[in-house]
Scaffold this active site. Structure first.
Site, PDB file in Angstrom:
ATOM      1  N   GLY A   1      38.208  50.322  47.924  1.00  0.00           N
ATOM      2  CA  GLY A   1      39.088  51.395  48.382  1.00  0.00           C
ATOM      3  C   GLY A   1      40.366  50.855  49.002  1.00  0.00           C
ATOM      4  O   GLY A   1      41.374  50.755  48.329  1.00  0.00           O
TER       5      GLY A   1
ATOM      6  N   SER B   1      37.082  45.700  43.092  1.00  0.00           N
ATOM      7  CA  SER B   1      38.323  46.245  43.625  1.00  0.00           C
ATOM      8  C   SER B   1      38.617  45.700  45.028  1.00  0.00           C
ATOM      9  O   SER B   1      38.696  44.488  45.212  1.00  0.00           O
ATOM     10  CB  SER B   1      38.258  47.776  43.610  1.00  0.00           C
ATOM     11  OG  SER B   1      39.537  48.334  43.791  1.00  0.00           O
ATOM     12  N   TYR B   2      38.745  46.570  46.035  1.00  0.00           N
ATOM     13  CA  TYR B   2      39.006  46.084  47.393  1.00  0.00           C
ATOM     14  C   TYR B   2      37.812  45.317  47.957  1.00  0.00           C
ATOM     15  O   TYR B   2      37.929  44.658  48.984  1.00  0.00           O
ATOM     16  CB  TYR B   2      39.382  47.252  48.317  1.00  0.00           C
ATOM     17  CG  TYR B   2      40.150  46.805  49.556  1.00  0.00           C
ATOM     18  CD1 TYR B   2      41.529  46.641  49.510  1.00  0.00           C
ATOM     19  CD2 TYR B   2      39.494  46.532  50.751  1.00  0.00           C
ATOM     20  CE1 TYR B   2      42.234  46.218  50.627  1.00  0.00           C
ATOM     21  CE2 TYR B   2      40.187  46.108  51.873  1.00  0.00           C
ATOM     22  CZ  TYR B   2      41.559  45.958  51.810  1.00  0.00           C
ATOM     23  OH  TYR B   2      42.252  45.526  52.912  1.00  0.00           O
TER      24      TYR B   2
ATOM     25  N   ASP C   1      42.018  47.214  32.464  1.00  0.00           N
ATOM     26  CA  ASP C   1      42.342  47.721  33.802  1.00  0.00           C
ATOM     27  C   ASP C   1      43.784  47.387  34.141  1.00  0.00           C
ATOM     28  O   ASP C   1      44.200  46.230  34.053  1.00  0.00           O
ATOM     29  CB  ASP C   1      41.399  47.072  34.831  1.00  0.00           C
ATOM     30  CG  ASP C   1      41.747  47.445  36.264  1.00  0.00           C
ATOM     31  OD1 ASP C   1      42.277  48.553  36.481  1.00  0.00           O
ATOM     32  OD2 ASP C   1      41.481  46.621  37.163  1.00  0.00           O
TER      33      ASP C   1
ATOM     34  N   HIS D   1      38.585  49.275  35.070  1.00  0.00           N
ATOM     35  CA  HIS D   1      38.444  48.766  36.434  1.00  0.00           C
ATOM     36  C   HIS D   1      36.991  48.680  36.874  1.00  0.00           C
ATOM     37  O   HIS D   1      36.583  47.703  37.484  1.00  0.00           O
ATOM     38  CB  HIS D   1      39.226  49.693  37.378  1.00  0.00           C
ATOM     39  CG  HIS D   1      39.374  49.179  38.775  1.00  0.00           C
ATOM     40  ND1 HIS D   1      40.123  48.077  39.082  1.00  0.00           N
ATOM     41  CD2 HIS D   1      38.873  49.626  39.958  1.00  0.00           C
ATOM     42  CE1 HIS D   1      40.088  47.861  40.394  1.00  0.00           C
ATOM     43  NE2 HIS D   1      39.327  48.787  40.939  1.00  0.00           N
TER      44      HIS D   1
END
Length: 469
Positions: free
Chosen positions: A86, A182-183, A389, A441
């Site tokens: 996030g 991701s994060y 992605d 992603h």
């Protein structure tokens, strides 16, 4: 139902025998967290648990988890923690329900379908919503939400693990791994570092930590942002003029930009209002104009791109509207009751990504120093990247890994899945990098069979197959 009970009984008996007799209070607490059946759930023969683990009693902070035993030979499989990023996004909503968990949400009845490529075929699988303010995780001290950041998240996640192992001591000796996307390129290495450092001092709370894997991961602001622009141009998403202007006017090695750079980046981000940044070739979910816009969290990495609302858009999947079904499902009272969730009656709905976290106080521009430390600490480190992605593209990850300056052990070569090229891989001294052909992603959403294969090989410490036969 009788066979399911007998299987559960013998598993519990085995764990008790192999790790010393389980305390009655431990068994009672585990049984209190036992999820018997979810609305719309297909029948399964493995156990699942969900509930809260307190991470700070004085403030009333608790993280929500959902745990699945491995489908077969659970006592012989490792334990894997999955984290979404996030920051502020739910590992339950994305990881479990839309990617790699055993139950995937979809439109229609029943609301859950069994995922034949679930990663609990390979491991005992643990999801946690972190930090507080995400999903069902909560704090009774509202000022906590003003102190969110990478360090806060890593500290609470480590305390969660220590306390989770106290609730499930039969798993304490298991080989333990962390994965995320991701994060979580920040979350996973930072939590790994906490464990690595604590293990040098701890005996009672020692965690049998073996390795980490991160996918399409935010790791270095300079190379992540540079790679995004290069990828967008190379994939015909932006014009030559926009590309040249951004290259000329933006310096991604700096935390702040300038007005000419901001103006050019506006042209870049406008494109992702009409196509999905997370998967360039997938359809987008068409929503009416009344749909709520994504919450912007100030202070997250990367410092420059995160100033744009489009950066904060949520990902989707094969069905671009699946997020809508997931939010409807987890806001149902019967679902929450079955999961032992929302027991404090949180004053807001469950969402994929937090609407109550709006400030992020610390986010290093690069986690590469931590990655180097983890490699030097002898941990298994894998990085993977879905190559369609646009959010953290394969271009960004390659630039980032080159920045590490690791020696190459095995050069770039294809790997195979079902006699087809699944992607490419290169092995560095202490790190393996894998690409997944045609995946966006959230790789397990777009390429579930290939993702499960990667998870299996990572956990076993085996190279991916280099030939179709």
């Amino acid at each position: 139902m009788g066979n399911m009970f007998l299987t559960s009984f013998f598993l519990l008996f085995f764990f008790a025998a192999s790790s010393g007799e389980l305390d009655k209070d431990v068994i009672r607490r585990q049984e209190a967290d036992r999820v018997r059946e979810l609305p719309g759930q297909p029948p399964v023969n493995f156990r699942q648990y969900a509930g809260y683990v307190t991470v700070e009693e004085r403030h009333g902070r608790a993280l929500f988890y959902w745990f699945f035993e491995a489908q077969e030979e659970a006592s012989e499989k490792p334990l894997l923690l999955w984290l979404n990023g996030g920051p502020g996004c739910s590992s339950i909503g994305f990881g479990e329900a839309e990617e790699l968990g055993p139950f995937l949400v979809h439109k229609g009845v029943p609301e859950l379908r069994f995922n034949e490529y679930s990663w609990n075929k390979e491991a005992n699988l643990l999801f946690v919503e972190s930090p507080v303010g995400v999903g069902f995780s909560y704090t009774n001290t509202s000022s906590d939400l003003l102190h969110m950041g990478d360090a806060f998240t890593a500290n609470d996640s480590y305390v969660f693990l220590v306390n989770w192992f106290k609730r499930f001591p039969q798993y304490k000796h298991f080989d333990f791994y962390i994965a995320g996307e991701s994060y979580a390129g920040h979350y996973v290495p930072q939590l790994a570092e906490k464990i690595l450092d604590a293990n040098k001092e701890e005996k009672e709370n020692y965690i049998n930590f073996k390795g980490l894997m991160i996918g399409n991961a935010l790791m270095d602001d300079e190379t992540d942002q540079t790679g995004m622009i290069d990828y967008a141009w190379d994939h015909a998403v932006i014009s030559d003029q926009v590309y040249r202007n951004i290259k000329k006017k933006c310096n991604f090695s700096l935390d702040h930009g300038n007005i000419p750079c901001f103006m050019e980046l506006e042209h870049y981000f406008q494109v992702f209002l009409i196509i999905d940044m997370y998967s360039l070739y997938s359809p987008t979910c068409v929503r009416d104009s009344s749909t709520k816009r994504s919450t912007m969290i100030e202070g997250i990495a990367p410092k420059l791109f995160s100033k744009y609302r489009e950066w904060h858009q949520k990902p989707s999947g094969y069905d671009p509207c699946v997020g809508t079904y997931t939010e409807l499902y987890f806001n149902r009272p019967d679902v929450q009751e079955a999961l032992h969730a929302n027991v404090t009656k949180i004053g807001y709905n469950w969402t994929h990504c937090s609407d109550v976290i709006q400030q992020w106080n610390d986010a290093p521009g690069s986690v590469l120093p931590i990655i180097r430390k983890l490699i030097n600490g002898g941990l298994r480190v894998w990085v993977y990247s879905g190559d369609t992605d646009g959010r953290i593209p394969v271009t960004s990850t390659r630039l980032t890994l080159n920045k590490l300056g690791l020696n190459t052990i095995q050069e770039w070569k294809p790997w195979y899945n079902k006699k087809q090229v699944g992607g490419w891989t290169i092995i560095y001294n202490g790190l393996t990098f894998v690409t997944i052909r045609g995946a966006g992603h959230q790789v397990p959403t777009f390429a579930p069979r290939q993702a499960q294969q990667i998870a299996a090989h990572f956990l076993a410490g085996r190279q991916l197959p280099s030939s179709p036969f």
